[in-house]
Design an enzyme around this catalytic site. Structure first.
Site, PDB file in Angstrom:
ATOM      1  N   CYS A   1      29.054  30.678  11.898  1.00  0.00           N
ATOM      2  CA  CYS A   1      28.635  31.608  12.910  1.00  0.00           C
ATOM      3  C   CYS A   1      27.206  32.167  12.795  1.00  0.00           C
ATOM      4  O   CYS A   1      26.882  32.883  11.859  1.00  0.00           O
ATOM      5  CB  CYS A   1      29.630  32.742  12.741  1.00  0.00           C
ATOM      6  SG  CYS A   1      29.865  33.718  14.113  1.00  0.00           S
TER       7      CYS A   1
ATOM      8  N   CYS B   1      29.961  42.577  11.535  1.00  0.00           N
ATOM      9  CA  CYS B   1      30.809  42.249  10.386  1.00  0.00           C
ATOM     10  C   CYS B   1      29.871  41.879   9.222  1.00  0.00           C
ATOM     11  O   CYS B   1      28.890  41.150   9.421  1.00  0.00           O
ATOM     12  CB  CYS B   1      31.734  41.077  10.707  1.00  0.00           C
ATOM     13  SG  CYS B   1      32.876  41.441  12.057  1.00  0.00           S
TER      14      CYS B   1
ATOM     15  N   GLU C   1      24.403  29.017  19.910  1.00  0.00           N
ATOM     16  CA  GLU C   1      24.820  27.842  19.144  1.00  0.00           C
ATOM     17  C   GLU C   1      26.170  27.303  19.619  1.00  0.00           C
ATOM     18  O   GLU C   1      27.038  28.068  20.022  1.00  0.00           O
ATOM     19  CB  GLU C   1      25.032  28.237  17.688  1.00  0.00           C
ATOM     20  CG  GLU C   1      23.815  28.775  17.028  1.00  0.00           C
ATOM     21  CD  GLU C   1      24.142  29.308  15.647  1.00  0.00           C
ATOM     22  OE1 GLU C   1      23.236  29.871  15.039  1.00  0.00           O
ATOM     23  OE2 GLU C   1      25.289  29.167  15.190  1.00  0.00           O
TER      24      GLU C   1
ATOM     25  N   CYS D   1      25.805  39.601  18.666  1.00  0.00           N
ATOM     26  CA  CYS D   1      27.110  40.271  18.644  1.00  0.00           C
ATOM     27  C   CYS D   1      26.900  41.723  18.205  1.00  0.00           C
ATOM     28  O   CYS D   1      26.026  42.009  17.389  1.00  0.00           O
ATOM     29  CB  CYS D   1      28.042  39.566  17.660  1.00  0.00           C
ATOM     30  SG  CYS D   1      29.720  40.234  17.633  1.00  0.00           S
TER      31      CYS D   1
ATOM     32  N   ASN E   1      31.240  31.654   3.466  1.00  0.00           N
ATOM     33  CA  ASN E   1      29.966  30.945   3.378  1.00  0.00           C
ATOM     34  C   ASN E   1      28.877  31.925   3.009  1.00  0.00           C
ATOM     35  O   ASN E   1      28.982  33.103   3.328  1.00  0.00           O
ATOM     36  CB  ASN E   1      29.577  30.404   4.764  1.00  0.00           C
ATOM     37  CG  ASN E   1      30.164  29.054   5.036  1.00  0.00           C
ATOM     38  OD1 ASN E   1      30.434  28.285   4.130  1.00  0.00           O
ATOM     39  ND2 ASN E   1      30.376  28.771   6.305  1.00  0.00           N
TER      40      ASN E   1
ATOM     41  N   ASN F   1      40.965  39.083   7.888  1.00  0.00           N
ATOM     42  CA  ASN F   1      39.987  39.229   6.791  1.00  0.00           C
ATOM     43  C   ASN F   1      40.249  40.309   5.745  1.00  0.00           C
ATOM     44  O   ASN F   1      39.448  40.467   4.821  1.00  0.00           O
ATOM     45  CB  ASN F   1      38.563  39.443   7.337  1.00  0.00           C
ATOM     46  CG  ASN F   1      38.106  38.273   8.195  1.00  0.00           C
ATOM     47  OD1 ASN F   1      38.604  37.168   8.026  1.00  0.00           O
ATOM     48  ND2 ASN F   1      37.206  38.504   9.102  1.00  0.00           N
TER      49      ASN F   1
ATOM     50  N   CYS G   1      33.156  24.089  19.126  1.00  0.00           N
ATOM     51  CA  CYS G   1      33.110  25.533  18.906  1.00  0.00           C
ATOM     52  C   CYS G   1      31.990  26.125  19.756  1.00  0.00           C
ATOM     53  O   CYS G   1      30.832  25.719  19.626  1.00  0.00           O
ATOM     54  CB  CYS G   1      32.864  25.775  17.423  1.00  0.00           C
ATOM     55  SG  CYS G   1      32.627  27.497  17.009  1.00  0.00           S
TER      56      CYS G   1
ATOM     57  N   CYS H   1      28.968  38.128   8.452  1.00  0.00           N
ATOM     58  CA  CYS H   1      28.637  37.244   9.570  1.00  0.00           C
ATOM     59  C   CYS H   1      27.183  37.374   9.959  1.00  0.00           C
ATOM     60  O   CYS H   1      26.676  38.470  10.194  1.00  0.00           O
ATOM     61  CB  CYS H   1      29.528  37.578  10.764  1.00  0.00           C
ATOM     62  SG  CYS H   1      29.150  36.585  12.213  1.00  0.00           S
TER      63      CYS H   1
END
Ligand code: SAH
Length: 362
Positions: A342, A118, A91, A114, A299, A225, A107, A121
């Site tokens: 993300c 996390c 993306e 990944c 989010n 975070n 971005c 995410c």
């Protein structure tokens, strides 16, 4: 096998052209076609002879990404899902700047998926599929420059990219070699200012130092975070390898040019890291670092237990930092209505693929 010209450095490209029996000035022309005019075929290179274009076609290709999906939210943020040559996808997001019509922050992604997992995410849920090659990172920029160029033609307004952030899918410092090569190319060949490029990391400590030594001096953002090892480890497993103290030590020694700051990203999660005590701890953690803070209300992440705090809580957290003299802003969750955080578009694309393949089997 044909050579992808975008895989070559400037010097390698020069060698390739000279070996074709061409004059060195052709190198500049071809670089300009690829990296400044964003050509994706040799036929676009109209100032090259037909004969040279045929020679190039015979021996080489110019890589390009395909747009699999594109969605725009109400504020004009456009999210793209790009297909790669091996069927994987990544993306990129174009975010209109608040000040300046026709100006965008781009971005981009550094990995397919990944490994860091996390909790908040969505990319983490995909796991790591593979690293992106430097040219695939550059191709995201070129594809969207091309897209904006088309838009500029159709509405007679200049559209351009002012900032590039490596905050898409993946952990850029876990793909250091390719990311660093892409950064140098963005700056030395494509002429983006290093001050307008930001690399965001979850905190791969030894690589932060390496970026300081070998990188071209881009801005650094750190996804912090949390303010205690316990709470950070509970949402970011990478903290078990590189705990807060090590991470902040690396930030202290990161070479910053005069007047520059490290951005600390802080995803606010209801009841987990958003208390007054957290804000106060954050102030003391950042002491002595030239720092600014981006607060990002969480989010929707598929994880029911991780909720966005109420607006009142976000403001209070913001005010505590601000009163302590820390430059702080609340990052408006751009494109939350098109799942622009993300990994979210790819996750929904995968779901779509899964449900359509399920249908086929029925
Ligand atoms: N691996 C790098 C870059 C990718 S994450 C890093 O960790 O910095 C890019 C940004 O998206 C990070 O600041 C991360 O905190 C944020 N992000 C990820 N999931 C989110 C969510 N559910 N809500 C809000 N921000 C999120």
């Amino acid at each position: 096998m044909k050579i992808n010209l975008k895989q070559l450095s400037k010097d390698e490209l020069a060698l390739f052209i000279v070996k074709l029996g061409e004059k060195p000035y052709r190198v500049g022309q071809i670089i300009s076609w690829i990296y400044k005019m964003y050509a994706v075929s040799f036929d676009e290179m109209t100032n090259l002879s037909k004969e040279l274009r045929e020679k190039l076609k015979d021996k080489s290709v110019i890589s390009n990404l395909t747009i699999i999906n594109k969605i725009m939210d109400s504020a004009g943020t456009v999210k793209f899902l790009f297909g790669l040559h091996d069927g994987e996808s990544v993306e990129s997001v174009l975010i209109p700047n608040i000040h300046g019509k026709g100006k965008y922050t781009l971005c981009i992604s550094s990995q397919v998926g990944c490994a860091l997992k996390c909790a908040f995410c969505r990319t983490g849920r995909l796991g790591l599929k593979r690293n992106l090659r430097a040219y695939e990172i550059i191709d995201q920029v070129i594809s969207l420059e091309r897209y904006l160029k088309e838009n500029s033609k159709s509405d007679n307004t200049m559209h351009d990219i002012t900032n590039i952030v490596l905050m898409g899918m993946g952990e850029p410092l876990n793909n250091f070699r390719e990311v660093n090569e892409a950064l140098w190319k963005l700056i030395t060949v494509m002429r983006y200012s290093k001050r307008r490029i930001t690399l965001s990391t979850a905190g791969i400590v030894p690589k932060i130092a390496e970026l300081g030594l070998k990188g071209p001096g881009v801005n650094l953002a750190v996804s912090l975070n949390a303010t205690t090892d316990k709470s950070r480890s509970s949402i970011m497993p990478v903290n078990k390898t590189y705990p807060l103290k090590k991470l902040l030590d690396a930030c202290h020694t990161y070479p910053l040019q005069h007047g520059r700051m490290i951005t600390f990203e802080y995803v606010l999660i209801d009841g987990l890291n958003d208390s007054d005590e957290d804000a106060i701890r954050l102030i003391s953690l950042l002491k002595g670092i030239s720092a600014k803070v981006n607060l990002i209300p969480c989010n929707n992440s598929d994880n029911e237990s991780l909720k966005r705090p109420e607006e009142k809580r976000v403001s209070k957290f913001h005010d505590i930092l601000s009163e302590a003299g820390i430059p702080v802003m609340v990052r408006k969750s751009m494109g939350s209505d098109i799942s622009a955080a993300c990994g979210q578009l790819k996750a929904s694309h995968n779901r779509l693929l899964k449900s359509s393949s399920r249908k086929q089997f029925k």
